[in-house]
Scaffold this motif. Structure first.
Motif, PDB file in Angstrom:
ATOM      1  N   GLU A  86      -7.020  -0.322  -6.433  1.00 22.23           N
ATOM      2  CA  GLU A  86      -6.464  -1.600  -5.988  1.00 22.23           C
ATOM      3  C   GLU A  86      -6.220  -2.485  -7.200  1.00 22.23           C
ATOM      4  O   GLU A  86      -7.092  -2.619  -8.067  1.00 22.23           O
TER       5      GLU A  86
ATOM      6  N   GLU B  76      -8.746   5.905  -4.457  1.00 27.15           N
ATOM      7  CA  GLU B  76      -8.244   4.583  -4.059  1.00 27.15           C
ATOM      8  C   GLU B  76      -8.330   3.616  -5.228  1.00 27.15           C
ATOM      9  O   GLU B  76      -9.397   3.405  -5.801  1.00 27.15           O
TER      10      GLU B  76
ATOM     11  N   GLN C 258       0.848  -1.191   0.000  1.00 24.71           N
ATOM     12  CA  GLN C 258       0.000   0.000   0.000  1.00 24.71           C
ATOM     13  C   GLN C 258       0.877   1.232   0.000  1.00 24.71           C
ATOM     14  O   GLN C 258       1.833   1.321   0.781  1.00 24.71           O
TER      15      GLN C 258
ATOM     16  N   ASP D  17       0.698   5.647  -0.387  1.00 22.10           N
ATOM     17  CA  ASP D  17      -0.112   6.864  -0.354  1.00 22.10           C
ATOM     18  C   ASP D  17       0.695   7.996  -0.966  1.00 22.10           C
ATOM     19  O   ASP D  17       1.780   8.328  -0.474  1.00 22.10           O
TER      20      ASP D  17
ATOM     21  N   LYS E 174      -2.363  -1.435  -3.348  1.00 24.96           N
ATOM     22  CA  LYS E 174      -3.378  -0.406  -3.138  1.00 24.96           C
ATOM     23  C   LYS E 174      -2.681   0.945  -3.145  1.00 24.96           C
ATOM     24  O   LYS E 174      -1.684   1.143  -2.449  1.00 24.96           O
TER      25      LYS E 174
END
Length: 341
Positions: free
Chosen positions: A167, A165, A88, A90, A118
């Protein structure tokens, strides 16, 4: 240890040199040193989305990295072994999720197991492929090459808040397959979607009406999509051209103070330029096919023009892989042939 030295001021002088270099370093196991990163841009050096790509690549292959700081113009990257897993990342704003994904996917396709990634950031950005483009255009072509991945957009992310978001589930490649796209084939459908968050439905109506008029699209192929779960107001118009051998998607971004008619005109103009050409692949898709075709060891396509992005990407690939990339003029425009030597 074999080192590759890349001058980031070469060719288009942007972030693509860095992203392609990182992908190829991970795949080949060759260490790379970048200088003059993004020297061709008004704000040179590593920006936030590039830093995310670097740190994500570092995590995926346990690389030794120096120079990975904002505004840095130099970077060294010594890759380790690529590891499948759940990741993940960000981007901390509206930086492009798609560009970070395109850095990581070639490496994760060569991993020894399934991976999930993600990403939190921008999904529909100016000057970058959209998540929709990856989902509907690029990934289906990658699947034809034996590289399978499933992308789901859980939430759209627009400038300035981002927060989208995405994925992706990535299957390891068992065997790369050559892809040849000399022609796009018969036109099957023309359609469009207007994504709206926090803007009036009338904006979508005006955009789609212009697409209907200019591209002769059937009304049943036009729709507005409420993406109000986005963190800020936003609008993206996606014009989709489906052909026998591939799909192309043209995205125009609506921003505050920008008329819906201008958004629609931008998307229609790009679509019409492509439709008037005889080439199979649009100019943006062209430079995104080059690297996977080089990894596969064989491929070809026709495209309307040679862009700086295309020639720069060919230069970077040539630093890492022993393959021949021939670019020549033909009656459809430009023909690109990739062959392992």
């Amino acid at each position: 240890m074999q080192w590759i030295e890349i001058d980031g001021s070469k060719g288009e002088g942007g972030g693509q040199i860095l992203r392609s270099g990182l992908s190829l370093s991970m795949i080949t196991g060759k260490a790379v040193s970048f200088t003059h990163i993004r020297a061709g841009r008004s704000k040179p050096g590593i920006m936030r989305q590039h830093l995310t790509a670097i740190l994500a690549a570092q995590q995926v292959c346990a690389a030794q990295v120096s120079g990975a700081t904002l505004n840095s113009t130099e970077l060294t990257f010594i890759p380790g072994q690529i590891k499948s897993g759940d990741y993940q990342f960000d981007l901390g704003g509206a930086g492009s999720c798609a560009l970070v994904l395109q850095t990581l996917l070639p490496a994760l396709w060569s991993a020894n197991g399934e991976s999930r990634v993600k990403l939190i950031g921008g999904t529909h950005n100016p000057m970058a492929p959209s998540a929709s483009f990856l989902q509907q255009v690029w990934l289906p072509l990658m699947a034809k090459m034996g590289a399978k991945a499933t992308l789901v957009v859980h939430r759209c992310g627009f400038y300035p808040a981002g927060g989208g978001e995405v994925e992706v589930t990535i299957d390891p490649v068992k065997q790369w397959q050559a892809l040849h796209l000399p022609q796009r084939g018969k036109l099957i459908d023309i359609g469009a979607q207007s994504l709206i968050a926090g803007v009036p439905e009338s904006v979508a109506f005006r955009e789609l009406n212009i697409v209907k008029q200019q591209l002769k699209a059937d009304e049943s192929m036009l729709c507005s999509v409420d993406v109000s779960s986005a963190r800020c107001a936003g609008n993206a118009l996606l014009v989709k051209l489906q052909f026998e051998h591939l799909t192309e998607l043209f995205c125009a971004i609506g921003t505050k103070g920008k008329a819906a008619a201008k958004v629609a005109q931008e998307a229609c103009d790009e679509a019409q330029v492509y439709l008037k050409s005889a080439a199979a692949v649009g100019e943006y898709l062209a430079d995104q096919l080059l690297l996977p075709m080089a990894i596969a060891g064989e491929g070809s396509f026709t495209t309307p023009v040679i862009t700086d992005h295309l020639s720069t990407n060919a230069f970077v690939i040539g630093q890492f892989l022993n393959c021949r990339i021939d670019i020549q003029s033909v009656h459809q425009g430009i023909e690109v042939n990739i062959q392992r030597q």
